[in-house]
Scaffold this motif. Sequence first.
Motif, PDB file in Angstrom:
ATOM      1  N   GLN A  73      37.390  37.213  49.618  1.00 39.40           N
ATOM      2  CA  GLN A  73      37.598  36.985  48.187  1.00 39.40           C
ATOM      3  C   GLN A  73      36.343  36.438  47.515  1.00 39.40           C
ATOM      4  N   LYS A  74      35.666  35.519  48.179  1.00 39.40           N
ATOM      5  CA  LYS A  74      34.452  34.934  47.605  1.00 39.40           C
ATOM      6  C   LYS A  74      33.390  36.004  47.388  1.00 39.40           C
ATOM      7  N   GLU A  75      33.170  36.841  48.398  1.00 41.39           N
ATOM      8  CA  GLU A  75      32.110  37.843  48.287  1.00 41.39           C
ATOM      9  C   GLU A  75      32.471  38.940  47.292  1.00 41.39           C
ATOM     10  N   ALA A  76      33.758  39.311  47.242  1.00 42.49           N
ATOM     11  CA  ALA A  76      34.179  40.328  46.273  1.00 42.49           C
ATOM     12  C   ALA A  76      34.029  39.807  44.848  1.00 42.49           C
ATOM     13  N   ASN A  77      34.220  38.507  44.656  1.00 43.02           N
ATOM     14  CA  ASN A  77      34.022  37.924  43.339  1.00 43.02           C
ATOM     15  C   ASN A  77      32.541  37.897  42.980  1.00 43.02           C
ATOM     16  N   SER A  78      31.692  37.505  43.944  1.00 43.53           N
ATOM     17  CA  SER A  78      30.252  37.430  43.687  1.00 43.53           C
ATOM     18  C   SER A  78      29.639  38.801  43.444  1.00 43.53           C
ATOM     19  N   LYS A  79      30.046  39.788  44.247  1.00 38.98           N
ATOM     20  CA  LYS A  79      29.425  41.114  44.168  1.00 38.98           C
ATOM     21  C   LYS A  79      30.044  42.004  43.097  1.00 38.98           C
ATOM     22  N   HIS A  80      31.380  41.931  42.945  1.00 43.93           N
ATOM     23  CA  HIS A  80      32.067  42.895  42.092  1.00 43.93           C
ATOM     24  C   HIS A  80      32.892  42.244  40.985  1.00 43.93           C
ATOM     25  N   ALA A  81      32.822  40.907  40.868  1.00 49.00           N
ATOM     26  CA  ALA A  81      33.572  40.161  39.849  1.00 49.00           C
ATOM     27  C   ALA A  81      35.077  40.337  39.991  1.00 49.00           C
ATOM     28  N   PHE A  82      35.546  40.635  41.195  1.00 48.21           N
ATOM     29  CA  PHE A  82      36.987  40.739  41.433  1.00 48.21           C
ATOM     30  C   PHE A  82      37.595  39.335  41.463  1.00 48.21           C
ATOM     31  N   SER A  83      38.764  39.175  40.868  1.00 48.44           N
ATOM     32  CA  SER A  83      39.481  37.911  41.004  1.00 48.44           C
ATOM     33  C   SER A  83      39.999  37.799  42.433  1.00 48.44           C
ATOM     34  N   ALA A  84      40.286  36.563  42.848  1.00 47.84           N
ATOM     35  CA  ALA A  84      40.836  36.359  44.189  1.00 47.84           C
ATOM     36  C   ALA A  84      42.150  37.103  44.343  1.00 47.84           C
TER      37      ALA A  84
END
Length: 697
Positions: free
Chosen positions: A285-296
């Motif tokens: 979740q952290k990396e998806a938020n950092s790379k793709h701005a996905f919410s958790a």
Amino acid sequence: MKVIIAEKPSVARDIAAIVGATSRKDGYLEGNGYAITWAFGHLVGLAMPEEYGIKGFQKENLPILPDDFKLIPRHIKEGKEYKPDPGTMKQLKVIRELFDKCERIIVATDAGREGELIFRYIYNYLSCSKPFDRLWISSLTDQAIRGGLESLRAGSEYDHLYYSAKARSQADWLVGINASQALSISAGSGVWSLGRVQTPTLAMVCSRYLENKDFVSQKYWQHKLNLSKEGNVLGPVSEDKYNDRMEADNIAGQISQNGIATVKSVEKKTVKQEPPLLYDLTALQKEANSKHAFSADKTLSIAQKLYEGKLITYPRTGSRYLSVDVFETVPELLSGFKEHSLYGETVKQLKDLNNRSVNDAKVTDHHAIILTGNKPGNLSGDENLIFDMIFCRMLEAFSTTCIKEQTTVRFEVQEKIFLTRGAIINQAGWRSVSGVMADENEKDDNNTLPPLEEGDQWNIDSTDTLEKQTKPRPLHTEASLLSVMETCGKELTDEAEREALKESGIGTPATRAAIIETLFSREYIVRDKKSLVPTNKGLVVYLAVKDKKIADVAMTGSWENALNKIATGEMNAADFHKGIEVYAGQITAELLTMHLEHKDEKVKYICPKCKNESVVLLQKVAKCKNEECGYVIFRNKSGKDLSDKHLIDLLTKGKTSLIKGFMSKAEKTFDACLRLDDTLKPVFEFDNTGKKKSGKR
């Protein structure tokens, strides 16, 4: 007959296909001596205070401490009242009839704390006494389901997991109900929400926001030399910092007049960068938020879909390790991806697998998230991103160490030291998988330096005085908030330190996304691009409770640690419950003695339809509060969540600036402005040529 109960219909269908239950019935599948039914998540939960004869918010009723908690079917809101959900009641009737007729039950809800609670609450609500076994699997592949059915475990083996789940559920009830009612009484009006994990999480967002807002930036100056020698150029920066511009300029003049910078020292060291560990849910979740701005929440939803599609293993895991037996299957899992467009060549070259992510002792209920070996079919763009992230991380984790030779050079001019750094990659190792050779904080140090030796003299062509400013810590993003939730408020960059503090984090990998979403739904926080910003309502709550026990992150972390010990049998659930009752009494007393100063300061904007100053920005919409009007603009437009600024521009100007990252029906991204058309609906507007920036609508 045996009854198998799954958590969702889709999982029930997968299991039914394996056991040969092909006959479809209303609410279950039947055949070959099995009936496979399902829940829809939490069909049964803890009753609200009204079920105990307590109505309204009254000070004399607090704290509410039920002797025995009542279980009730899921309720839905009808008007101002909550009533049993008809769909829930129908499915519970099906489950009751099947349980009554069966000889034995096989529990196939998700293999984790919440999955165990879902089944046990249903089982207890129905007053069932039939024996049950547990299907405990980490993926939904046919092979995993067959293997799990052949090695069912006695349901009693998971009693401690249930005790932990029940203790968590009751603790959240005791803290949430009592604290929320106490705060609402103190406020005098409105309904206010507090929670055991929700409130410390809000406190972390608000405290960072206020720290950032109140930060007073200070200017300082440093010098940068522009050096040359035999066609090579370098730009070392001074070690010293100056708070006075005049002093900095005077020294810059003296340095330039000197004309020569001498190499004082050249320090070289070999640095070994071990590959990253595999993903657990929080890391993903952290990396998806950092790379793709996905919410958790979005990342969890996608990962759950990939899991149910048999493409990845169980996503709600808190472990970043594999057991030895699972590690032995990895070469076979990867073998089918030799022609993969992104990582096929890496798969072919991967021989001796790095075992850093292998540790039986660190595998909890489930191992780290990995691929199952099944090839994806037609995935959406976002699903492909998460699948490829997990694939890439697997390849990185099992690749060799990255070895760098890092060099630090010190130049001296008039006893002033100037530094420059560089690095040579001797073995790319795991970094070759993605091709990213340095982390964000290493990029300035990853340039290649010319040959340098102590005593070398370089010409000073010029000296620049760099004006800089001290910066506050940035506002929390979902990635950084997940990090501090995981480590009980401590900001750690070292992977080993983060792993060591996991047991005392707040929330769990499976619940943190829901906790953050709760703060949005309560209108306590909003997103500003990637940043999390508290609303006025959120700040009012925080300022009221920041010094109270309810906002204590460390105490909340200690409760989570206790729940983990209950799950392993190291702690008695009854003792934990007594402690929570004392805690609930303490926070209730604290909150009842305070006076909450609040007023509705939500900014309102002119409504384009009714022309009243009545539009407010909410989590998912901009909405006119004039009931006769009802004008609304939804935040999500073609897969893109509009920021507050985008909505304000639409309301005040009728048009936004260029917005990047919309998603077409063909799952291609494009950029466009939004404007309100004649019917006041937001529509796309492209540049004057009519061409999209990229992709199709």
